[in-house]
Every structure is written in structure tokens, then in C-alpha cells.
Scaffold this active site. Structure first.
Site, short mmCIF file in Angstrom:
data_model
loop_
_atom_site.label_atom_id
_atom_site.label_comp_id
_atom_site.label_asym_id
_atom_site.label_seq_id
_atom_site.Cartn_x
_atom_site.Cartn_y
_atom_site.Cartn_z
N ASN A 211 0.86 -1.20 0.00
CA ASN A 211 0.00 0.00 0.00
C ASN A 211 0.89 1.24 0.00
OD1 ASN A 211 0.64 0.74 2.85
ND2 ASN A 211 -0.31 -1.26 3.22
N PHE A 324 -4.07 3.17 14.86
CA PHE A 324 -4.46 4.16 13.85
C PHE A 324 -5.56 3.54 13.00
CE2 PHE A 324 -1.77 7.99 13.42
CZ PHE A 324 -0.96 7.80 14.53
O1 PMT Z 1 3.13 6.00 6.55
P1 PMT Z 1 2.45 7.30 6.13
O2 PMT Z 1 2.55 7.55 4.66
O3 PMT Z 1 2.93 8.45 6.96
O4 PMT Z 1 0.90 7.15 6.42
C1 PMT Z 1 0.44 7.01 7.74
C2 PMT Z 1 -0.74 6.04 7.84
C3 PMT Z 1 -1.93 6.57 7.06
C4 PMT Z 1 -0.34 4.66 7.30
C5 PMT Z 1 -1.07 5.93 9.37
O5 PMT Z 1 -1.41 7.19 9.84
C6 PMT Z 1 -2.21 4.94 9.60
O6 PMT Z 1 -3.37 5.29 9.53
N1 PMT Z 1 -1.86 3.67 9.93
C7 PMT Z 1 -2.80 2.55 10.06
C8 PMT Z 1 -3.20 2.13 8.70
C9 PMT Z 1 -4.14 0.96 8.63
O7 PMT Z 1 -3.89 0.15 7.83
O8 PMT Z 1 -5.11 0.94 9.46
P2 PMT Z 1 -6.12 -0.37 9.59
O9 PMT Z 1 -7.44 0.24 9.68
O10 PMT Z 1 -5.92 -1.38 8.52
O11 PMT Z 1 -5.67 -1.03 10.93
C10 PMT Z 1 -6.10 -0.56 12.19
C11 PMT Z 1 -4.99 -0.75 13.20
O12 PMT Z 1 -4.63 -2.13 13.31
C12 PMT Z 1 -3.72 -0.02 12.86
O13 PMT Z 1 -3.20 0.47 14.09
C13 PMT Z 1 -2.82 -1.08 12.27
O14 PMT Z 1 -1.42 -0.81 12.50
C14 PMT Z 1 -3.26 -2.32 13.03
N2 PMT Z 1 -3.11 -3.56 12.25
C15 PMT Z 1 -3.85 -3.76 11.13
C16 PMT Z 1 -3.74 -4.95 10.44
C17 PMT Z 1 -2.86 -5.95 10.93
N3 PMT Z 1 -2.72 -7.09 10.31
N4 PMT Z 1 -2.13 -5.71 12.03
C18 PMT Z 1 -2.24 -4.53 12.71
O15 PMT Z 1 -1.58 -4.33 13.71
#
Ligand code: PMT
Length: 402
Positions: A211, A324
């Protein structure tokens, strides 16, 4: 050397004093400390040192005109004010200080100082009589009252032949003071584990699922947590940015690897910041050889990756968890649900897509806990990270009743 100002964006303002000859050395030393430096000069400053010199040492064209149409088309004064993590005026003349103290915005530099939300530090330089004058001292007090940091002038012999206070602080000392502006004690003694960046899930030896995460948000948080006195471990997927100084850096490629590294470190962690954009799926089978183009469509079976944040949320002895949520619609609503589902103490919701949030230098977020929601407007990820660390530290201490 530890890069005490790594990636910090310093806007250096130069006003018309003989001490302006030291400004070139100051730029060099700020850059040696890791800062990115842009220079703005007053008309009088250009009588003492040329814009060409300042351009050569900073690596950027000098800003010197509030009404420069070319500058406004590229990086205008408001962008410049937003760009800065800190504004340093060195040297600052008595006249400049008087104008700033009275809130005037009649040239580029005073306008920048009013427009910026970044901290401002001034290093006065003037004749000892001018420095001691009651009116100058009133202005100094007025500037201090406005939370402008004074880099006290030194005593000694002056260019005009006088001896006394008024010599600009030496560039090495200014760099130390500017570094100290970014440091605080909010996370002193705590172990902070951060995930950042994207993951790469291999399809074949040359292709992968990923991504647009650049790692900027996670790296900025790791830096801000370190500056707040935390012991920081950063587990990062592949990014194009250098690891922040003074943090333990663990590079990984896949979501599975990130999961394993986090689980090794989690027992000693006080605060877990899950900033990484982990791929939710990986290929069930990775081809050993490059897949060649065929006329027919091909199918891939994807299987879920471990959810790192949710796994940490399941632990009996779990740290304070900050996640996040990167969303394109119903941002806060989805974030609230995610926080509950993954048993997080706090979630930071950011809108992503069309160049916003992911990959960009700026971000706008809503911090969500069980009891409150705080919106933080768009700002550089560096500055946002510093604000988030304060909020996280306060909430951590409130929950742990520290
Ligand atoms: O890296 P940049 O370009 O600065 O951009 C920052 C960002 C947009 C990536 C960052 O601010 C952000 O939002 N990160 C989380 C992105 C995300 O994929 O969110 P999610 O909705 O898929 O996941 C929710 C949370 O679970 C996140 O804290 C993620 O780290 C965590 N997660 C998700 C999937 C997974 N398999 N393991 C996780 O730990």
C-alpha cells in the site's frame, strides 16, 4: 555524532547585524545536526551577507520578499510558516525585536513569525548600549511573555569596539538550545514500541502486495517519543526514509515478520503505537519463479495475515495500546468500532486517499478514547507527532494513575 535535529525543518531568519556573518556557520551546524534549513532574510541582512552565500550553505533559494510572485507560486510565506518545525531569528536586531514585540507584519520575516504555529527562538545581536536600553529590555520582556524563546546574547568585545552584553550566541550553543526545545520528559523511562510503514507480501520473486504508506507518520512518532525521553523500538516495513537516530530499529518485510518481532518485544513494552499499514492478506502460495503473462486471467488465493494490534489487545499483560485507523469514509465511526474490536486504549483516525494522510507530509486526525474525542487540524507529521505524544503520555498516566 547523534543527529539531534534529524529531519527537523528549521526556518532561519537573518536580520541586519554584523553578526549575520555567523548565520552561514549556523546553517552549516544545523545541517550537521540533521536539520533541513531554509533561510529568510531582511533587506538589511543582505547588506551584511549575500543571499547567494546563504543559498549555497542551505541548499535552498533564499526567501526575501513578501510579494515575490515566483516564491508565492512555489513556497509562499504561509506555506513556509507552516513548513517550519521551529523558527530561529539569528541575528535578531533591536529594530526587528521592537517590530515583532508590537505585532507588526510589515516584511516577510515579521509576517512569518505571526503566521507560524511553530516555536520561535531569537538570538539578539547589537551594541551593548542598545541591548541595555530600557526600551529594548521592555521588548525582550514582551517577547518572552509571548512564549518566544530568548537565546541570551553573550558578553565580550563587540565589532564597534565596546565591551559588554550583545554578542550573538555562538552557533554551536544555538544548535544545543534549539535541540532542547524539542526535548521533554513526557515519556521518561518508558518503553515505547512503534510499528510503521507498509508491508510487502510476495506474489512471486519480483512482485508483491503493498500500500502507499511511506512510514512518515510512524517515524515521526518514534522520533517524538524519543525526544520525550522514551526508550523507543521501531519495527518498520520497507520505506525510503532513514531510521530515526537514537531508536532501536528493526526492519521487516512482511506482516508475519512484523508480528513476530512485535511479539518478541511486547513483554517489556509500556506503550504500543500501531502505526503500520499492515497488509490484511498475503498470498496463500508464493510462486518460486516469476509469473509470466498469459492470455487468460489468473487467480490468487489470499489468506489473512495475523492482526498484530488485535493480538496485543488479547494479551493478559497488555501495554497501553494506541492504534491508527486509515479510512476513506465514515472515518470516525469506523475508528470507534475498530478501537473496541481490537481492545485499544486510543485510536487515531485519519482520512486517507487522493494524496491525503497516507504518503503525504501532513496529516489531520481525530484522537479517540473511551471518554473523549479531540480533533487536530492539518499540520506536518513532525509537529502532529509531538502533539500526539503529549496526549498519549497524559492519557497513559491518567489510566495508570501515575
Ligand atoms: O506511513 P504514512 O505515509 O505516513 O501514512 C500514515 C498512515 C496513514 C499509514 C497511518 O497514519 C495509519 O493510519 N496507519 C494505520 C493504517 C491501517 O492500515 O489501518 P487499519 O485500519 O488497517 O488497521 C487498524 C490498526 O490495526 C492499525 O493500528 C494497524 O497498525 C493495526 N493492524 C492492522 C492490520 C494488521 N494485520 N495488524 C495490525 O496491527
Amino acid at each position: 555524532m547523534t543527529l539531534s535535529l534529524a529531519n527537523k525543518q528549521v526556518l532561519l531568519g537573518v536580520t541586519g547585524s554584523i553578526a549575520a556573518y555567523k548565520s552561514a556557520d549556523l546553517v552549516r551546524r544545523l545541517r550537521e545536526a540533521g536539520a533541513v534549513v531554509r533561510v529568510a532574510m531582511t533587506e538589511n541582512a543582505k547588506r551584511f551577507i549575500t543571499p547567494l552565500t546563504m543559498q549555497a550553505v542551505s541548499g535552498f533559494p533564499v526567501h526575501d520578499d513578501l510579494f515575490d510572485v515566483h516564491a508565492e507560486a512555489a513556497m509562499g510565506h504561509i506555506e513556509l510558516a507552516r513548513w517550519a518545525d521551529v523558527v530561529v531569528i539569528a541575528p535578531a536586531t533591536a529594530g526587528f525585536m521592537a517590530r515583532l514585540a508590537s505585532g507588526q507584519a510589515d516584511d516577510l520575516l515579521t509576517t512569518l513569525c505571526l503566521a507560524t504555529k511553530a516555536p520561535i527562538a531569537i538570538a539578539p545581536a547589537m551594541n551593548q548600549g542598545m541591548w541595555k536600553h530600557r526600551l529594548t529590555q521592555q521588548n525582550v520582556q514582551a517577547l518572552k511573555n509571548k512564549q518566544i524563546h530568548l537565546l541570551e546574547p553573550e558578553e565580550g568585545s563587540q565589532a564597534c569596539g565596546d565591551v559588554g552584553p550583545g554578542r550573538m550566541m555562538e552557533p554551536t550553543e544555538i544548535v544545543k538550545k534549539i535541540t532542547a526545545l524539542f526535548e521533554n520528559e513526557a515519556l521518561r523511562g518508558l518503553n515505547i514500541l512503534v510499528t510503521a510503514g507498509p508491508t510487502h507480501e510476495a506474489i512471486d520473486p519480483v512482485r508483491f502486495l503493498t500500500n502507499g504508506s511511506s512510514g512518515k507518520m510512524g517515524y515521526s512518532l518514534a522520533t517524538a517519543a524519543r525526544e520525550a525521553g522514551g526508550r523507543v523500538t521501531l519495527v518498520s516495513g520497507p520505506t525510503a526514509i532513514p531510521p530515526p537516530p537514537r531508536v532501536e530499529y528493526i526492519p521487516v518485510i512482511t506482516g508475519q515478520e512484523m508480528y513476530e518481532e512485535v511479539m518478541i518485544k511486547i513483554a517489556k513494552c509500556d506503550i504500543f503505537l500501531a502505526v503500520a499499514a499492515v497488509s490484511d492478506y498475503r498470498c496463500e502460495k508464493t510462486a518460486d519463479q516469476k509469473i509470466h503473462k498469459m492470455d487468460a486471467s489468473i487467480q490468487m488465493t489470499l489468506v489473512p495475515n495475523p492482526d498484530i494490534a488485535a493480538s496485543v489487545g488479547q494479551l493478559a499483560q497488555k501495554p497501553f495500546i494506541v492504534g491508527f485507523a486509515a479510512e476513506t469514509e465514515n472515518v470516525e465511526e469506523q475508528a470507534r468500532a475498530k478501537r473496541l474490536r481490537k481492545k485499544m486504549d486510543m485510536i487515531i483516525a485519519n482520512r486517507v486517499g487522493r494524496g491525503v494522510g497516507m504518503g503525504s507530509d501532513e496529516n489531520e486526525v481525530t484522537v479517540i478514547t473511551a471518554s473523549e474525542e479531540v480533533h487536530l487540524p492539518s499540520m506536518s507529521k513532525h509537529r502532529l507527532a509531538a502533539q500526539l505524544v503529549k496526549i498519549i503520555a497524559d492519557e497513559f498516566k491518567r489510566k495508570r494513575k501515575l
